[in-house]
Design a protein around this motif. Structure first.
Motif, PDB file in Angstrom:
ATOM      1  N   ARG A  48      87.451  63.386  65.850  1.00  0.00           N
ATOM      2  CA  ARG A  48      85.912  62.317  65.455  1.00  0.00           C
ATOM      3  C   ARG A  48      84.823  63.685  65.253  1.00  0.00           C
ATOM      4  NH1 ARG A  48      82.565  58.893  69.046  1.00  0.00           N
ATOM      5  NH2 ARG A  48      82.206  61.019  70.257  1.00  0.00           N
ATOM      6  N   CYS A  53      78.388  62.598  64.266  1.00  0.00           N
ATOM      7  CA  CYS A  53      79.250  61.296  64.511  1.00  0.00           C
ATOM      8  C   CYS A  53      78.614  59.566  65.164  1.00  0.00           C
ATOM      9  CB  CYS A  53      79.643  61.815  65.598  1.00  0.00           C
ATOM     10  SG  CYS A  53      78.603  61.329  67.010  1.00  0.00           S
ATOM     11  N   MET A  54      77.309  58.847  64.541  1.00  0.00           N
ATOM     12  CA  MET A  54      76.515  58.820  64.448  1.00  0.00           C
ATOM     13  C   MET A  54      76.142  58.455  63.220  1.00  0.00           C
ATOM     14  SD  MET A  54      77.256  56.842  67.726  1.00  0.00           S
ATOM     15  CE  MET A  54      75.378  56.072  67.611  1.00  0.00           C
ATOM     16  N   LYS A  55      76.317  59.103  61.887  1.00  0.00           N
ATOM     17  CA  LYS A  55      75.188  59.029  60.613  1.00  0.00           C
ATOM     18  C   LYS A  55      75.712  57.529  60.550  1.00  0.00           C
ATOM     19  CE  LYS A  55      75.337  61.227  56.061  1.00  0.00           C
ATOM     20  NZ  LYS A  55      76.489  62.168  55.384  1.00  0.00           N
ATOM     21  N   GLU A  56      74.369  56.732  59.852  1.00  0.00           N
ATOM     22  CA  GLU A  56      75.055  55.697  58.882  1.00  0.00           C
ATOM     23  C   GLU A  56      75.307  54.645  59.868  1.00  0.00           C
ATOM     24  OE1 GLU A  56      77.688  56.263  55.784  1.00  0.00           O
ATOM     25  OE2 GLU A  56      75.915  57.863  54.635  1.00  0.00           O
ATOM     26  N   THR A  57      75.053  54.489  61.210  1.00  0.00           N
ATOM     27  CA  THR A  57      75.152  53.432  61.861  1.00  0.00           C
ATOM     28  C   THR A  57      73.303  52.618  62.618  1.00  0.00           C
ATOM     29  OG1 THR A  57      75.309  54.767  63.988  1.00  0.00           O
ATOM     30  CG2 THR A  57      76.695  54.220  63.199  1.00  0.00           C
ATOM     31  N   GLY A  58      72.123  53.576  62.295  1.00  0.00           N
ATOM     32  CA  GLY A  58      71.520  52.590  62.747  1.00  0.00           C
ATOM     33  C   GLY A  58      70.694  51.914  61.754  1.00  0.00           C
ATOM     34  N   GLN A  59      69.572  51.149  62.846  1.00  0.00           N
ATOM     35  CA  GLN A  59      69.050  50.412  61.225  1.00  0.00           C
ATOM     36  C   GLN A  59      67.391  50.533  61.511  1.00  0.00           C
ATOM     37  OE1 GLN A  59      70.252  46.093  62.093  1.00  0.00           O
ATOM     38  NE2 GLN A  59      72.188  46.372  61.287  1.00  0.00           N
TER      39      GLN A  59
END
Length: 78
Positions: A48, A53-59
């Motif tokens: 990973r 690693c958290m790209k495009e996981t938030g709203q």
């Protein structure tokens, strides 16, 4: 489940004896895990990315339109 007799005996044991017991239990768990995991060791593990690693996981839930507290309650302004 630990029998009450064993539990009472261990509660009366010294700290060092209890530490030794915990180390013994942990070692037995490690031994069991190493027996189970060799089959999984042959499987390639996906690496990973650390950065992003958290790209495009938030709203976005909405905009902040006002402070949570009134300015009169801010300690820094008093």
């Amino acid at each position: 489940m630990i029998q009450s007799e064993i539990l009472q005996t261990m509660q009366q044991a010294s700290i060092q004896e209890r530490i030794n017991l915990i180390e013994l239990l942990l070692q037995s768990l490690k031994d069991e895990l190493t027996q189970v995991q060799p089959a999984q060791a042959n499987e390639p593990t996906a690496q990973r990315r650390t950065f992003g690693c958290m790209k495009e996981t938030g709203q976005i839930q909405g905009d902040i339109v006002s402070p949570a507290l009134a300015e009169s309650e801010w300690e820094v302004l008093q």
